[in-house]
Design an enzyme around this catalytic site. Structure first.
Site, mmCIF file in Angstrom:
data_model
loop_
_atom_site.group_PDB
_atom_site.id
_atom_site.type_symbol
_atom_site.label_atom_id
_atom_site.label_comp_id
_atom_site.label_asym_id
_atom_site.label_seq_id
_atom_site.Cartn_x
_atom_site.Cartn_y
_atom_site.Cartn_z
ATOM 1 N N GLY A 39 1.845 -12.525 2.202
ATOM 2 C CA GLY A 39 2.759 -11.458 2.572
ATOM 3 C C GLY A 39 2.128 -10.085 2.707
ATOM 4 N N GLY A 40 0.825 -10.007 2.862
ATOM 5 C CA GLY A 40 0.177 -8.704 2.980
ATOM 6 C C GLY A 40 0.489 -8.018 4.300
ATOM 7 N N ASN A 48 -4.324 -15.102 9.200
ATOM 8 C CA ASN A 48 -4.717 -15.472 7.842
ATOM 9 C C ASN A 48 -5.608 -16.701 7.780
ATOM 10 O OD1 ASN A 48 -2.900 -13.406 7.097
ATOM 11 N ND2 ASN A 48 -2.397 -14.478 5.205
ATOM 12 N N ASN A 111 -0.046 -19.816 0.702
ATOM 13 C CA ASN A 111 -0.767 -18.830 -0.091
ATOM 14 C C ASN A 111 0.171 -17.682 -0.451
ATOM 15 O OD1 ASN A 111 -2.801 -16.064 0.688
ATOM 16 N ND2 ASN A 111 -3.036 -17.242 -1.163
ATOM 17 N N ARG A 191 -7.084 -5.625 10.430
ATOM 18 C CA ARG A 191 -5.887 -5.776 9.598
ATOM 19 C C ARG A 191 -5.020 -4.521 9.651
ATOM 20 N NH1 ARG A 191 -5.023 -10.191 5.952
ATOM 21 N NH2 ARG A 191 -3.113 -9.029 5.559
ATOM 22 N N HIS A 267 -7.955 -13.334 -4.461
ATOM 23 C CA HIS A 267 -6.678 -13.871 -3.989
ATOM 24 C C HIS A 267 -6.781 -14.604 -2.657
ATOM 25 C CE1 HIS A 267 -2.358 -14.145 -4.177
ATOM 26 N NE2 HIS A 267 -2.168 -13.450 -3.065
ATOM 27 N N TRP A 268 -7.858 -14.356 -1.894
ATOM 28 C CA TRP A 268 -7.987 -14.927 -0.553
ATOM 29 C C TRP A 268 -9.010 -16.050 -0.543
ATOM 30 C CZ3 TRP A 268 -8.138 -9.826 2.781
ATOM 31 C CH2 TRP A 268 -6.845 -9.270 2.820
#
Length: 289
Positions: A39-40, A48, A111, A191, A267-268
């Site tokens: 959700g970034g 993603n 994710n 991004r 996190h990625w």
């Protein structure tokens, strides 16, 4: 049709649902693997996971929906978010989209925010999910420390104050990963530019307000035993957004579950440890196909 860096063709289509249009990308052939993005700011299915597609499309028919509010999909209204959580909305929209595509059973990977949707989809219709991969998922996790976490704060901060900037995107990425030096100015710029759609920014403000009003993600951990699919948890040991310690409840209550932890990883996982991520996903789901 579009292509990614190595000329792998991606089919893009818009699928109509009763909630709104869902943008779906597809590539590859074989058992269906639905992959849900996080959700970034600026997130979408292809953005993603594009670096993982050559390996995964060789084994699977990869389906990449943009979740409601993101990418090319419709933006839930304030009334939508008052009535239902973003996870409830997403589950409804995605099952409608998969039905329209004629996809009955499928492997499912998610994710973060997409992990919450994946958990909820596997709980709502367990007979349709044949294998489940969760990467630091929201909703199924119980934090040991204070919340919001460091990564969640950066996410909330991005669109607030003076609004988006490349500097704020660089700060966001530094929080998401263990070693930001592997992501250069080109990644930050891409991004950042992907986050500038005005309708996405407006949605994000509505989403953040609804998130605060609901006191976080849906408590999906309460119904973890409803998950029937064999489940693989993938987690970065150094995740500062959805922290590893909170995985214990998932290990306890999901019936058929295993966990792989990546050291020196945030996190990625799909970006920071791409080749290992692809191998674990292909091996785990390949054994189920």
């Amino acid at each position: 049709m579009s292509v990614i860096e190595n000329e792998l063709p991606i089919t893009q289509r818009v699928v109509r649902t009763s909630l709104g249009d869902i943008n779906v990308a597809e590539v590859g052939s074989g058992p269906v693997l639905v992959m849900l993005h996080g959700g970034g700011p600026g997130a979408s299915g292809v953005s993603n996971y594009h670096q993982n597609l050559p390996a995964l499309a060789a084994r699977f028919r990869v389906v990449l929906p943009d979740q409601p509010g993101f990418g090319g999909s419709y933006r839930p209204t304030e009334a939508d978010l008052d009535a239902r959580s973003i996870t409830e909305i997403t589950v409804d929209a995605l099952y409608q989209a998969l039905d329209a595509l004629g996809i009955e059973t499928f492997h499912l990977l998610g994710n973060s925010l997409g992990g919450a949707a994946a958990i909820a989809m596997a709980q709502a219709r367990p007979e349709r999910v044949t294998g489940l991969v969760l990467m630091a998922p929201g909703g199924g996790w119980l934090p040991f420390g204070p919340t919001p976490t460091e990564g969640q704060k950066e996410m909330f901060r991005y669109f607030n104050g003076t609004g988006p900037s490349e500097k704020k995107m660089a700060s966001f990425i530094r929080t998401m990963v263990f070693d930001h030096r592997q992501f250069g100015a080109d990644v930050v710029k891409a991004r950042y530019e992907a986050s500038l759609d005005e309708s996405h920014i407006a949605f994000y403000h509505r989403y953040n307000a609804a998130f605060a009003q609901r006191h976080g993600m849906d408590p999906l951990w309460r119904d973890l035993p409803e998950i029937k699919a064999p489940t693989l948890l993938l987690w970065g040991r150094d995740d500062r957004t959805i922290t590893l310690e909170g995985a214990q409840i998932m290990l306890k209550y999901i019936r058929n579950v295993q966990l792989h932890v990546f050291g020196d990883c945030g996190h990625w996982v799909q970006l920071e440890r791409a080749r290992e991520f692809e191998r674990h996903v292909a091996d785990f789901l390949g054994d189920l196909s």
